[in-house]
Design an enzyme around this catalytic site. Structure first.
Site, short mmCIF file in Angstrom:
data_model
loop_
_atom_site.label_atom_id
_atom_site.label_comp_id
_atom_site.label_asym_id
_atom_site.label_seq_id
_atom_site.Cartn_x
_atom_site.Cartn_y
_atom_site.Cartn_z
N THR A 99 0.83 -1.21 0.00
CA THR A 99 0.00 0.00 0.00
C THR A 99 0.86 1.26 0.00
OG1 THR A 99 -1.82 -1.12 1.13
CG2 THR A 99 -1.76 1.29 1.27
N THR A 139 -4.32 -1.38 -4.37
CA THR A 139 -2.94 -1.86 -4.24
C THR A 139 -2.88 -3.34 -4.62
OG1 THR A 139 -2.36 -0.29 -2.50
CG2 THR A 139 -1.09 -2.34 -2.56
N ASN A 140 -3.95 -4.08 -4.30
CA ASN A 140 -3.91 -5.53 -4.41
C ASN A 140 -4.05 -6.07 -5.82
OD1 ASN A 140 -3.85 -5.16 -1.67
ND2 ASN A 140 -5.97 -5.76 -1.34
N THR A 185 37.21 -37.28 -9.59
CA THR A 185 35.98 -37.52 -8.84
C THR A 185 36.34 -37.49 -7.36
OG1 THR A 185 36.30 -39.92 -8.98
CG2 THR A 185 34.91 -38.90 -10.66
N SER A 316 46.23 -9.39 -2.70
CA SER A 316 46.58 -9.37 -1.28
C SER A 316 47.24 -8.06 -0.90
CB SER A 316 47.54 -10.53 -0.97
OG SER A 316 47.99 -10.46 0.36
N SER A 317 46.98 -7.65 0.35
CA SER A 317 47.63 -6.46 0.88
C SER A 317 48.96 -6.80 1.53
CB SER A 317 46.71 -5.78 1.91
OG SER A 317 46.47 -6.67 2.99
N LYS A 322 50.29 -12.05 -5.58
CA LYS A 322 49.13 -12.92 -5.47
C LYS A 322 47.95 -12.32 -6.24
CE LYS A 322 46.54 -15.53 -1.96
NZ LYS A 322 45.16 -15.09 -2.12
#
Length: 471
Positions: A99, A139-140, A185, A316-317, A322
């Protein structure tokens, strides 16, 4: 700052006169002050499209005078075009079965239409949000109809982009059709295959996803517009109900129809669950694919290192050099979100009671988000990852030759038990199966090379009972 006073059944409110929304929207902003997601703007635009269709229909039927209708139609078009996106800031998570969202759209369209007619915002004697903009509606029936239209449009876009992703995997299948790698597998050495066969499997599973998603469109086409509050059509007319569906079909260019049972269309939301379920299945498959790519790309030296994903950013920091598989990781997280949204949609749909589902806002937010995410994920996965995948052919061959996987080819000739003994010996002596067989002298070098030729091991025998080598 200039204010205007608006009233409702609860009381009155001061409204910032620069705003196009009114008192109902202000109350929603106060009541659902969650500081998080606002209503999906595409959902808003489709509601505005419904308002346009209703105004056109009511004008044709003589229910709405022409000047008012033209102003409402023009204001609705401006909302559809995105001119008033900043006026729709209420939370996506709201009570009232949507609504507040419907009221928000009614008020913005009404106040813009009032301006177009030369009046001042808030002078609802000129155009009223409910009496005029919301005429013959509830609304519905508005929100479910708008959500169906938004969903159909987004499903079509998802299908288009998912098809392109499938084709990208097809291209990799062809590109890598003659490069052999070790199949696994349970993450353990299994038997040989081509890199292309793996990508072909990804293409096939996406093909099934496309089929499932396409099928969901059919049950989205039946709209309940005209059913008003509970599907009985109170405050609408038979002529309006029929004409408004035709008008909306013309405006959207979609094959939408009036539902046979407007009551059913008002209270049941299973068609949205069906769409979400298909998206969830696709998401599960994308998680599988993205995880496979991460594993095959792992390393590059301490892992499999058999494929190379495009490097997109420093990983990476703290660890120089990387590079992380950020695109597959993103795909995995998006897919998990889609699965979570499916749970929310399932719960919301099942929580409907009697003639209405009060949780349409959650269904709308979750479903439209899932569709948006899957569309964008398909584009990014294809453009930033799949298209640029390379294969380390030497590493693939090295891993294949070093494994015991090739011993499976010997079972028809020497039996399972003897093959096991040779596999154990190869592992113990850290030799390839080829080296062990050369040393054993069971077959000539030519016979060994033929039996262990990967091109002979990636497909069934050409006819039943065929023996590749006779010792």
């Amino acid at each position: 700052m200039k204010y205007r006073i608006e009233k409702d059944l609860i009381g009155s409110k001061e409204i910032d006169d620069s705003k196009y929304y009114g008192i109902n929207t202000v109350r929603a902003l106060e009541n659902f002050n969650l500081c998080n997601k606002t209503i999906n703007i595409d959902f808003v635009r489709e509601i505005a499209l419904v308002k346009k269709a209703a105004a056109i229909t009511n004008m044709k039927l003589g229910n709405l005078e022409e000047k008012k209708a033209e102003a409402i139609i023009k204001a609705s078009e401006e909302v559809i075009e995105g001119n008033f996106d900043d006026q729709f800031k209420i939370s996506a998570f709201q009570g009232g079965a949507g609504t507040s969202t419907n009221m928000n759209v009614n008020e913005v369209i009404a106040n813009r239409a009032i301006e177009l007619m030369g009046g001042n915002k808030g002078d609802y004697s000129i155009i009223h949000p409910l009496n005029d903009v919301n005429m013959s509606q509830s609304t519905n029936d508005v929100c479910p109809t708008a959500l169906r239209i938004a969903t159909i449009k987004k499903v079509k876009t998802v299908i288009k982009e998912l098809q392109k992703l499938k084709e990208a995997f097809n291209e990799k299948e062809d590109q890598f059709s003659e490069i052999y790698r070790l199949g696994r597998t349970q993450l353990m050495d299994a038997v040989p295959m081509t890199v292309g066969q793996g990508f072909g499997a990804y293409s096939k599973v996406l093909e099934r996803d496309l089929y499932r998603i396409r099928k969901t469109e059919e049950n989205l086409k039946d709209i309940n517009l005209g059913g008003t509050a509970i599907g009985t059509g109170l405050n609408a007319t038979d002529r309006y109900i029929f004409i408004v569906a035709d008008t909306l079909r013309h405006l959207t260019k979609l094959d939408i129809n009036r539902a046979n049972s407007l009551v059913d269309g008002t209270q049941n939301t299973d068609s949205f669950v069906e769409v979400s379920s298909a998206l969830k299945t696709c998401a599960a498959n994308l998680i599988k694919i993205s995880n496979d790519l991460r594993i095959l790309n792992s390393g590059p030296r301490g892992g499999f290192g058999e494929i190379a994903l495009p490097a997109r950013q420093a990983g990476s920091s703290i660890m120089p050099g990387k590079v992380n598989p950020v695109i597959p990781e993103m795909i995995g997280q998006i897919s998990m979100r889609i699965i979570a949204n499916d749970t929310a949609i399932t719960l919301a749909s099942s929580s409907g009671q009697l003639e209405l589902n009060a949780f349409i806002p959650l269904i709308a937010e979750s479903l439209l988000e899932s569709l948006d995410l899957l569309e964008k994920a398909s584009v990014l996965f294809r453009e930033k990852c799949v298209d640029g995948i390379l294969v380390n052919e030497a590493r693939c061959l090295e891993n294949l030759e070093k494994s015991t996987a090739l011993v499976t080819a010997l079972v028809p000739h020497i039996g399972y038990d003897r093959a096991c003994e040779l596999a154990k010996k190869a592992l113990k002596e850290d030799k390839s199966m080829r080296e062990i067989l050369y040393a054993e002298g069971l077959y000539s070098k030519e016979q060994v090379d033929f039996m262990l030729d990967p091109s002979q091991l990636i497909k069934p025998a050409s006819f039943e009972g065929e023996v590749r080598v006779v010792s």
